[in-house]
Design a protein around this motif. Sequence first.
Motif, PDB file in Angstrom:
ATOM      1  N   ASN A   1      45.084  32.588  28.694  1.00  0.00           N
ATOM      2  CA  ASN A   1      45.224  33.060  27.321  1.00  0.00           C
ATOM      3  C   ASN A   1      45.623  31.844  26.496  1.00  0.00           C
ATOM      4  OD1 ASN A   1      46.401  34.040  24.839  1.00  0.00           O
ATOM      5  ND2 ASN A   1      46.398  36.068  25.764  1.00  0.00           N
ATOM      6  N   ARG A   2      44.655  31.293  25.738  1.00  0.00           N
ATOM      7  CA  ARG A   2      44.913  30.071  24.972  1.00  0.00           C
ATOM      8  C   ARG A   2      45.872  30.314  23.820  1.00  0.00           C
ATOM      9  NH1 ARG A   2      39.406  26.954  23.961  1.00  0.00           N
ATOM     10  NH2 ARG A   2      40.892  25.434  23.191  1.00  0.00           N
ATOM     11  N   ALA A   3      45.824  31.494  23.203  1.00  0.00           N
ATOM     12  CA  ALA A   3      46.712  31.785  22.076  1.00  0.00           C
ATOM     13  C   ALA A   3      48.174  31.826  22.528  1.00  0.00           C
ATOM     14  CB  ALA A   3      46.317  33.103  21.407  1.00  0.00           C
ATOM     15  N   LEU A   4      48.423  32.452  23.670  1.00  0.00           N
ATOM     16  CA  LEU A   4      49.787  32.504  24.201  1.00  0.00           C
ATOM     17  C   LEU A   4      50.154  31.238  24.954  1.00  0.00           C
ATOM     18  CD1 LEU A   4      49.989  36.149  25.611  1.00  0.00           C
ATOM     19  CD2 LEU A   4      51.031  35.267  23.518  1.00  0.00           C
ATOM     20  N   GLY A   5      49.139  30.510  25.424  1.00  0.00           N
ATOM     21  CA  GLY A   5      49.390  29.294  26.174  1.00  0.00           C
ATOM     22  C   GLY A   5      49.881  29.574  27.581  1.00  0.00           C
ATOM     23  N   TYR A   6      49.248  30.523  28.275  1.00  0.00           N
ATOM     24  CA  TYR A   6      49.649  30.887  29.629  1.00  0.00           C
ATOM     25  C   TYR A   6      48.445  30.945  30.558  1.00  0.00           C
ATOM     26  CZ  TYR A   6      54.545  32.219  29.191  1.00  0.00           C
ATOM     27  OH  TYR A   6      55.903  32.193  29.046  1.00  0.00           O
ATOM     28  N   LEU A   7      48.691  30.547  31.802  1.00  0.00           N
ATOM     29  CA  LEU A   7      47.766  30.772  32.903  1.00  0.00           C
ATOM     30  C   LEU A   7      48.444  31.813  33.784  1.00  0.00           C
ATOM     31  CD1 LEU A   7      45.244  30.017  34.570  1.00  0.00           C
ATOM     32  CD2 LEU A   7      46.673  28.322  35.737  1.00  0.00           C
ATOM     33  N   ALA A   8      47.703  32.876  34.120  1.00  0.00           N
ATOM     34  CA  ALA A   8      48.294  33.953  34.912  1.00  0.00           C
ATOM     35  C   ALA A   8      47.398  34.325  36.073  1.00  0.00           C
ATOM     36  CB  ALA A   8      48.534  35.180  34.035  1.00  0.00           C
ATOM     37  N   LEU A   9      48.020  34.568  37.202  1.00  0.00           N
ATOM     38  CA  LEU A   9      47.336  35.179  38.326  1.00  0.00           C
ATOM     39  C   LEU A   9      47.579  36.670  38.168  1.00  0.00           C
ATOM     40  CD1 LEU A   9      45.813  34.979  41.034  1.00  0.00           C
ATOM     41  CD2 LEU A   9      48.051  34.871  42.146  1.00  0.00           C
ATOM     42  N   ILE A  10      46.523  37.423  37.921  1.00  0.00           N
ATOM     43  CA  ILE A  10      46.659  38.859  37.658  1.00  0.00           C
ATOM     44  C   ILE A  10      45.975  39.632  38.784  1.00  0.00           C
ATOM     45  CG2 ILE A  10      46.193  40.729  36.027  1.00  0.00           C
ATOM     46  CD1 ILE A  10      46.305  38.680  33.769  1.00  0.00           C
ATOM     47  N   GLY A  11      46.693  40.594  39.336  1.00  0.00           N
ATOM     48  CA  GLY A  11      46.200  41.382  40.459  1.00  0.00           C
ATOM     49  C   GLY A  11      45.110  42.356  40.071  1.00  0.00           C
ATOM     50  N   ARG A  12      44.319  42.738  41.069  1.00  0.00           N
ATOM     51  CA  ARG A  12      43.236  43.701  40.873  1.00  0.00           C
ATOM     52  C   ARG A  12      43.790  45.023  40.347  1.00  0.00           C
ATOM     53  NH1 ARG A  12      40.453  47.632  44.175  1.00  0.00           N
ATOM     54  NH2 ARG A  12      38.265  47.707  43.527  1.00  0.00           N
TER      55      ARG A  12
END
Length: 114
Positions: A13-24
């Motif tokens: 998410n470039r606007a928030l500035g986060y990289l997230a590992l998101i589960g299925r």
Amino acid sequence: MERRASKTAYFLNRALGYLALIGRNVRLPDGAGVWVLVADAERAPWEVAELLIATYPGVDSNRLPFIALLTDFDVEEFENELRTRAPPPEEVAAAAGEEEEVDGEPVIVPETTR
């Protein structure tokens, strides 16, 4: 409408500035920006950061915060944390350089940094 991850993967998410590992089947966090799937979960976070350097030149992936959101509860906690970090609305307006009016005279508020 709430969106959910179709598979466990890394999202940016470039606007928030986060990289997230998101589960299925985990709900994507609400808020600013769009969560974009950038890599499969088989990679390590530092490998994904290297991919982001090549794919998104404007993103400083070495300083990009990383979070694992593997349950809907994790997403709720993350959203609560984002809300507590957000400045009050009057500070947002001042930081944006909007004009305030004092006794009929416009006053330009300089941009602030933290």
